[in-house]
Design a protein around this motif. Structure first.
Motif, PDB file in Angstrom:
ATOM      1  N   UNK A 154      15.869  -3.991 -20.391  1.00 18.77           N
ATOM      2  CA  UNK A 154      17.273  -4.376 -20.550  1.00 18.77           C
ATOM      3  C   UNK A 154      17.885  -3.695 -21.768  1.00 18.77           C
ATOM      4  N   UNK A 155      17.153  -3.659 -22.874  1.00 18.21           N
ATOM      5  CA  UNK A 155      17.660  -3.009 -24.086  1.00 18.21           C
ATOM      6  C   UNK A 155      17.843  -1.508 -23.870  1.00 18.21           C
ATOM      7  N   UNK A 156      16.937  -0.904 -23.101  1.00 14.53           N
ATOM      8  CA  UNK A 156      17.057   0.522 -22.799  1.00 14.53           C
ATOM      9  C   UNK A 156      18.344   0.794 -22.033  1.00 14.53           C
ATOM     10  N   UNK A 157      18.613  -0.001 -21.018  1.00 12.41           N
ATOM     11  CA  UNK A 157      19.828   0.183 -20.234  1.00 12.41           C
ATOM     12  C   UNK A 157      21.073  -0.169 -21.029  1.00 12.41           C
ATOM     13  N   UNK A 158      20.971  -1.176 -21.886  1.00 10.39           N
ATOM     14  CA  UNK A 158      22.107  -1.537 -22.739  1.00 10.39           C
ATOM     15  C   UNK A 158      22.443  -0.399 -23.694  1.00 10.39           C
ATOM     16  N   UNK A 159      21.410   0.236 -24.242  1.00  6.30           N
ATOM     17  CA  UNK A 159      21.632   1.374 -25.148  1.00  6.30           C
ATOM     18  C   UNK A 159      22.323   2.512 -24.403  1.00  6.30           C
ATOM     19  N   UNK A 160      21.920   2.743 -23.157  1.00 10.30           N
ATOM     20  CA  UNK A 160      22.559   3.794 -22.365  1.00 10.30           C
ATOM     21  C   UNK A 160      24.007   3.459 -22.053  1.00 10.30           C
ATOM     22  N   UNK A 161      24.302   2.184 -21.812  1.00  9.30           N
ATOM     23  CA  UNK A 161      25.688   1.774 -21.553  1.00  9.30           C
ATOM     24  C   UNK A 161      26.562   2.032 -22.776  1.00  9.30           C
ATOM     25  N   UNK A 162      26.045   1.703 -23.947  1.00  8.02           N
ATOM     26  CA  UNK A 162      26.793   1.951 -25.182  1.00  8.02           C
ATOM     27  C   UNK A 162      27.038   3.439 -25.353  1.00  8.02           C
ATOM     28  N   UNK A 163      25.995   4.229 -25.105  1.00  2.04           N
ATOM     29  CA  UNK A 163      26.112   5.680 -25.258  1.00  2.04           C
ATOM     30  C   UNK A 163      27.113   6.271 -24.274  1.00  2.04           C
ATOM     31  N   UNK A 164      27.005   5.889 -23.001  1.00  2.73           N
ATOM     32  CA  UNK A 164      27.903   6.442 -21.993  1.00  2.73           C
ATOM     33  C   UNK A 164      29.341   5.988 -22.217  1.00  2.73           C
ATOM     34  N   UNK A 165      29.518   4.729 -22.622  1.00  2.00           N
ATOM     35  CA  UNK A 165      30.869   4.237 -22.877  1.00  2.00           C
ATOM     36  C   UNK A 165      31.533   4.947 -24.035  1.00  2.00           C
ATOM     37  N   UNK A 166      30.786   5.136 -25.107  1.00  2.00           N
ATOM     38  CA  UNK A 166      31.357   5.807 -26.275  1.00  2.00           C
ATOM     39  C   UNK A 166      31.640   7.275 -25.980  1.00  2.00           C
ATOM     40  N   UNK A 167      30.778   7.909 -25.174  1.00  7.96           N
ATOM     41  CA  UNK A 167      30.996   9.313 -24.829  1.00  7.96           C
ATOM     42  C   UNK A 167      32.228   9.485 -23.943  1.00  7.96           C
ATOM     43  N   UNK A 168      32.559   8.480 -23.132  1.00  7.92           N
ATOM     44  CA  UNK A 168      33.762   8.551 -22.316  1.00  7.92           C
ATOM     45  C   UNK A 168      35.009   8.708 -23.191  1.00  7.92           C
ATOM     46  N   UNK A 220       9.366  -0.409 -30.160  1.00  8.63           N
ATOM     47  CA  UNK A 220      10.816  -0.533 -30.365  1.00  8.63           C
ATOM     48  C   UNK A 220      11.567   0.778 -30.104  1.00  8.63           C
ATOM     49  N   UNK A 221      11.071   1.920 -30.591  1.00 10.37           N
ATOM     50  CA  UNK A 221      11.790   3.178 -30.323  1.00 10.37           C
ATOM     51  C   UNK A 221      11.886   3.529 -28.837  1.00 10.37           C
ATOM     52  N   UNK A 222      10.909   3.080 -28.034  1.00  7.12           N
ATOM     53  CA  UNK A 222      10.952   3.381 -26.610  1.00  7.12           C
ATOM     54  C   UNK A 222      12.151   2.723 -25.944  1.00  7.12           C
ATOM     55  N   UNK A 223      12.537   1.549 -26.448  1.00 11.17           N
ATOM     56  CA  UNK A 223      13.667   0.830 -25.868  1.00 11.17           C
ATOM     57  C   UNK A 223      14.996   1.322 -26.409  1.00 11.17           C
ATOM     58  N   UNK A 224      15.016   1.713 -27.681  1.00 13.93           N
ATOM     59  CA  UNK A 224      16.301   2.013 -28.323  1.00 13.93           C
ATOM     60  C   UNK A 224      16.595   3.497 -28.501  1.00 13.93           C
ATOM     61  N   UNK A 225      15.578   4.353 -28.448  1.00 12.86           N
ATOM     62  CA  UNK A 225      15.793   5.767 -28.762  1.00 12.86           C
ATOM     63  C   UNK A 225      15.351   6.743 -27.682  1.00 12.86           C
ATOM     64  N   UNK A 226      14.984   6.242 -26.525  1.00 16.24           N
ATOM     65  CA  UNK A 226      14.503   7.132 -25.464  1.00 16.24           C
ATOM     66  C   UNK A 226      15.572   8.124 -25.040  1.00 16.24           C
ATOM     67  N   UNK A 227      16.836   7.686 -25.031  1.00 20.45           N
ATOM     68  CA  UNK A 227      17.912   8.577 -24.588  1.00 20.45           C
ATOM     69  C   UNK A 227      18.084   9.753 -25.534  1.00 20.45           C
ATOM     70  N   UNK A 228      17.941   9.519 -26.848  1.00 25.56           N
ATOM     71  CA  UNK A 228      18.042  10.608 -27.819  1.00 25.56           C
ATOM     72  C   UNK A 228      16.922  11.626 -27.615  1.00 25.56           C
ATOM     73  N   UNK A 229      15.732  11.126 -27.306  1.00 22.63           N
ATOM     74  CA  UNK A 229      14.598  12.023 -27.074  1.00 22.63           C
ATOM     75  C   UNK A 229      14.863  12.929 -25.874  1.00 22.63           C
ATOM     76  N   UNK A 230      15.338  12.340 -24.774  1.00 23.30           N
ATOM     77  CA  UNK A 230      15.605  13.112 -23.565  1.00 23.30           C
ATOM     78  C   UNK A 230      16.757  14.089 -23.771  1.00 23.30           C
ATOM     79  N   UNK A 231      17.771  13.660 -24.512  1.00 27.56           N
ATOM     80  CA  UNK A 231      18.929  14.529 -24.752  1.00 27.56           C
ATOM     81  C   UNK A 231      18.532  15.751 -25.571  1.00 27.56           C
ATOM     82  N   UNK A 232      17.716  15.545 -26.608  1.00 24.48           N
ATOM     83  CA  UNK A 232      17.282  16.662 -27.444  1.00 24.48           C
ATOM     84  C   UNK A 232      16.496  17.677 -26.625  1.00 24.48           C
ATOM     85  N   UNK A 233      15.650  17.181 -25.741  1.00 24.95           N
ATOM     86  CA  UNK A 233      14.846  18.071 -24.893  1.00 24.95           C
ATOM     87  C   UNK A 233      15.747  18.831 -23.915  1.00 24.95           C
TER      88      UNK A 233
END
Length: 545
Positions: A35-49, A435-448
């Motif tokens: 849930x936290x992983x998806x919530x982090x992605x929602x925050x990221x996608x919303x702010x990027x919009x 904790x980083x797996x839930x909150x920072x996975x998107x940053x890892x994938x984006x950098x790659x």
């Protein structure tokens, strides 16, 4: 707030202290983490919009960095209820900072590697020779812009607050277990906590000042071309996704600019159009026929007037449109909209309104797939209303994502603490890894993903984002942590953990000063993540807390 939220969830301390109880706790952790992983992605996608709106400069320089740190900040905030749970917050802070500076950095080098020619990773033709990764360890690498060196210096500057709180910790004896007090001597611990509180307040003040200075530097563009290029790339990708999802059309994104007078806007439009054009130019001939054009116009959420202007740009009347002709037609259309020319809105289309290509009809598994058309309520909007729609969608996504983070961070802290207790492991280590797996996975994938493009700009974008995240952890997240220490008179007894963070950041500062990053360097950089755990365990084994 944490106590109120806690009543909504399973109290993990009441679960049986056996294997079954551990399995239940781990299951809850997996659910909360997802849930936290998806919530982090929602925050990221919303702010990027919001990068598609007129406030894109403020969004890119201020809002994106803050919202990116919200998940880690929430875990730290809710970890301050007790001294024992504070270890979970430290684990989240250390794990997030060290993970972002090591694993994604190493992956970016591997993904972005090109041939090293004359000592520089500039590629050539081909950019990368064929062969195994191990065979290219010393002959390939990735090149970054010099602005990464400046970002590294900024990260080093933001470490100051760690020293402000850590030095008094040595002075008052909290560098050793239980701060040198006898077991159960709460009066001794309380007295030390009161002495440390003023230093925590000072560290909090410095963290806030550095945080505000970092945002100011970003707003003024002091971070250089790297972050500007990163935000431009994000805007282009977000614009493309928004068009595909039917949230907005080209008119809504670019109609706000009178004749696209700025070079940045024109370049942004050029990139978006080129991506779509190349997607439909399946034979890579450099032009598309009328049938392919119909698909392209549909997916751009265009209007009959737009199609008409593009067709009129076919100056040689050969029935095929090259990219230059296509772009000229779109520009004429947008200039007409900016000048107030009435736009002809397309009627509501039903699925199958255009002949389907085979690749559009069938998915990878052979099943029929269906592409959604633009919602009718948005299709008929003018550019101003589409901008409002973007704001509403972005605020909705950011609000829901933030609410989910705030609600589920508290039980997640309880799960991490309970997992460590049940396994007989310091909760710091559990939080450090999970904790980083839930909150920072998107940053890892984006950098790659950015580094895969194998250019200096995209590799620089990857490293810039990682160093920026470290700066946010050193300021925004650490400020929340120090506030907990000060407001609740808790002890700062994390000498080993602080040492690991500082050591890793100094090492990565040294790597940031390089321009060419040889592929073999990805190995020691990736190993720094597990090495940091060894550093903490080693320091604790010799008596440091």
């Amino acid at each position: 707030m944490g106590e109120v939220i806690g009543k909504m969830f399973v109290d993990v301390t009441q679960l049986p202290n056996d294997v079954d109880g551990l399995v239940q706790v781990l299951f809850l952790g997996a659910v909360y983490g997802y849930i936290l992983f998806n919530a982090s992605n929602m925050i990221s996608e919303g702010s990027e919009l919001l990068l598609l709106t007129s406030a894109k400069d403020l969004v890119g320089s201020v809002i994106l960095p803050i919202l990116g740190a919200v998940p880690d900040g929430a875990i730290i905030l809710f970890s301050g209820s007790t001294q024992s749970q504070l270890a979970v917050g430290v684990g989240a802070l250390a794990g997030s900072t060290i993970m972002l500076l090591t694993i994604p950095w190493a992956l970016a080098i591997i993904a972005g590697r090109v041939n090293i020619v004359n000592g520089q990773a500039k590629g050539g033709k081909p950019k990368l020779d064929e062969g195994s990764l191990f065979g290219q360890l010393f002959t390939s690498g990735a090149c970054s812009h010099s602005s990464i060196g400046r970002a590294g210096f900024f990260m080093l500057l933001t470490m100051v607050s760690y020293f402000v709180i850590q030095i008094p910790s040595f002075k008052f004896g909290c560098s050793v277990e239980n701060c040198g007090c006898a077991p159960g001597d709460t009066a001794c611990l309380t007295a030390i906590a009161e002495k440390e509180s003023i230093w925590a307040l000072m560290g909090l003040g410095i963290s806030i000042v550095l945080f505000l200075y970092y945002l100011y530097d970003q707003l003024m563009g002091g971070s250089g071309a790297a972050d500007e290029e990163r935000l431009t790339r994000i805007r282009e990708e977000v614009a493309q996704k928004a068009i595909e999802r039917g949230l907005v059309n080209l008119n809504g994104i670019f109609g706000r600019v009178s004749h696209l007078s700025t070079s940045d806007e024109a370049k942004e439009l050029h990139t978006i159009l080129l991506r779509y054009f190349n997607h439909y130019d399946t034979d890579r001939s450099g032009d598309i026929d009328s049938e392919e054009l119909a698909f392209l116009i549909r997916d751009l959420r265009g209007e009959p007037l737009l199609l008409k202007m593009i067709q009129e740009s076919d100056t040689n009347q050969d029935g095929r449109i090259c990219f230059k002709e296509f772009e000229q037609g779109v520009m004429r259309y947008l200039e007409g909209v900016s000048a107030g020319t009435p736009a002809i809105t397309s009627p509501q289309r039903k699925s199958g309104g255009f002949p389907q290509k085979a690749k559009d009809v069938e998915g990878e598994d052979g099943e029929e797939s269906e592409e959604e058309d633009m919602p009718e309520d948005i299709a008929v909007m003018d550019p101003a209303d589409q901008q409002k729609a973007i704001w509403k969608r972005a605020i909705y996504m950011m609000s829901i994502g933030t609410a989910m983070v705030l609600v589920f961070s508290d039980p997640m802290v309880g799960v991490l603490d309970s997992t460590g207790t049940r396994l007989g492991i310091n909760p710091f280590y559990i939080s450090f890894i999970l904790a980083p797996l839930a909150s920072n996975a998107s940053e890892l994938l984006a950098a790659y993903a950015y580094a895969l493009k194998k250019t200096e700009k995209t590799f620089t974008i990857s490293l810039s984002a990682l160093l920026g995240a470290a700066c946010m952890n050193n300021t925004f997240c650490l400020a929340i942590f120090l506030y907990q220490i000060y407001s609740k008179s808790l002890l700062w007894e994390f000498t080993a953990e602080t040492t690991a963070i500082v050591v890793i950041e100094i090492i990565m500062f040294a790597f940031s000063q390089q321009v060419t990053h040889t592929t073999w360097q990805a190995i020691p950089i990736a190993l720094l993540f597990p090495i940091s755990i060894v550093i903490v365990a080693g320091l604790e084994s010799i008596g440091l807390d």
